[in-house]
Design an enzyme around this catalytic site. Sequence first.
Site, PDB file in Angstrom:
ATOM      1  CE1 TYR A   1      11.839   2.271  14.211  1.00  0.00           C
ATOM      2  CE2 TYR A   1      13.220   0.571  15.190  1.00  0.00           C
ATOM      3  CZ  TYR A   1      13.080   1.816  14.605  1.00  0.00           C
ATOM      4  OH  TYR A   1      14.198   2.593  14.399  1.00  0.00           O
TER       5      TYR A   1
ATOM      6  CB  SER B   1      22.547   1.938  14.134  1.00  0.00           C
ATOM      7  OG  SER B   1      21.832   3.051  13.622  1.00  0.00           O
TER       8      SER B   1
ATOM      9  CE1 TYR C   1      20.968   6.314   8.317  1.00  0.00           C
ATOM     10  CE2 TYR C   1      20.972   5.835  10.662  1.00  0.00           C
ATOM     11  CZ  TYR C   1      20.594   5.519   9.373  1.00  0.00           C
ATOM     12  OH  TYR C   1      19.834   4.399   9.137  1.00  0.00           O
TER      13      TYR C   1
ATOM     14  CB  THR D   1      24.209   5.158   6.083  1.00  0.00           C
ATOM     15  OG1 THR D   1      24.794   4.049   6.770  1.00  0.00           O
ATOM     16  CG2 THR D   1      22.857   4.756   5.541  1.00  0.00           C
TER      17      THR D   1
ATOM     18  NE  ARG E   1      11.685   3.593   8.094  1.00  0.00           N
ATOM     19  CZ  ARG E   1      12.853   3.727   8.688  1.00  0.00           C
ATOM     20  NH1 ARG E   1      12.968   3.494   9.990  1.00  0.00           N
ATOM     21  NH2 ARG E   1      13.920   4.097   7.994  1.00  0.00           N
TER      22      ARG E   1
ATOM     23  CE  LYS F   1      23.572  -0.863   6.073  1.00  0.00           C
ATOM     24  NZ  LYS F   1      22.226  -0.364   5.728  1.00  0.00           N
TER      25      LYS F   1
ATOM     26  CG  HIS G   1      17.657   1.861   5.231  1.00  0.00           C
ATOM     27  ND1 HIS G   1      18.690   2.751   5.387  1.00  0.00           N
ATOM     28  CD2 HIS G   1      17.116   1.724   6.468  1.00  0.00           C
ATOM     29  CE1 HIS G   1      18.756   3.144   6.643  1.00  0.00           C
ATOM     30  NE2 HIS G   1      17.816   2.518   7.318  1.00  0.00           N
TER      31      HIS G   1
END
Length: 410
Positions: free
Chosen positions: A53, A135, A159, A185, A194, A276, A300
């Site tokens: 991860y 975050s 976010y 962001t 992913r 960002k 990212h």
Amino acid sequence: MPRRQLPNPKDVFEYLQLRRPQLGRAARLRKALTIADLRAIAKRRTPAAAFDYTDGAAEAEVSIRRARQAFEDIEFHPDILRPAEHVDTSLEILGGPSSLPFGIAPTGFARLMQTEGEVAGAGAAGAAGIPFTLSTMGTTSIEDVRAANPNGRNWFQLYVMRDRDASYDLVARAAAAGFDTLHFTVDTPIGGNRMRDTRNGFSIPPALTLRTVLDALPRPWWWFDFLTTPKLEFASLTSTEGATVAELIGKVFDPTISYAELDTIREIWPGKIVVKGVQTVPDAVALIDRGVDGIVLSNHGGRQLDRAPVPFHLLPKVVREVGADATVMIDTGIMNGADIVASMALGAKFTLIGRAYLYGLMAGGRAGVDRAIAILRSEIVRTMTLLGVSSLEELEPRHVTQLTRLVPVD
């Protein structure tokens, strides 16, 4: 030929240097001389799903490989006969001090990597005198991060969610807790593909399958931490049961955010605001022209759009267009203090580390994060000394040449 003789026992003992033996965490961290060493320790000590991860990226992971390669494809140009006996690595960034030209980037789900999570990162950052960024997808609350780093600089990464009230509440809580900078962001309208996570069956919270249990068995320390600490969950999000990261992003985040949302957040946030996820020169110019306090050139960590622009390649072009006084920061691919020095020489005002910090966290909790910061600090000081510069202000583009590997086709 020298004359041979039997060794004198007294002379032999003079060569022996006996050290007090170190075991466990202290021993393995002392042997780590680079961030790559910390990564190797982290991989041994962390189950595959959790390690991947952090370590993985989107699709074929081209973006992260290119980002790291870009830092290797440079040439330094040292000045000779310019002693730099005392190197000053401190600077002012976004209205406050930092003892080093890097801070800890926002990284989600840190307690999955090691149970101390964001508390270890914030505490280590505070001790080192650098900023820590929490975050939206963090596993420690805003208030607990402030408690872990009460006298240091805390930043918050936002976010924007479909639930606007929830987003605004996070902004208000961060402001009330004394966080001085907000990272707005913009590169996550949907989750990147992913593939390591998909192959590992990774979900949030982690699902206990036969495969994950078998993978964890050789790592009893991680298993013990997982079972004997509070439930692993996001501190700022709800309704995440059984979701993959991509599914969670699609469910919670708002893909329709625009400049209007940025303007709204600017109105309610009392501190500095940076954007960002900037990946083109026109976007960088537009944001600086709109008066944001700074931008972060970032793809990212290669975890969103694969084959995205390399931030380090983009850096000098952006600096030329927005001006040397604009606050341009950079992340993605930084694994060595020399990478940070090169970025500062080419015009970055600051850098952010993500995986480098998490490798330290996985390798040894808070002590591992301290070690990661110490490694980068020593590499920065050594590189600056060898370049013949005593302060960050003395670094100039002439100190670095970016070598050509990826050439655009006309």
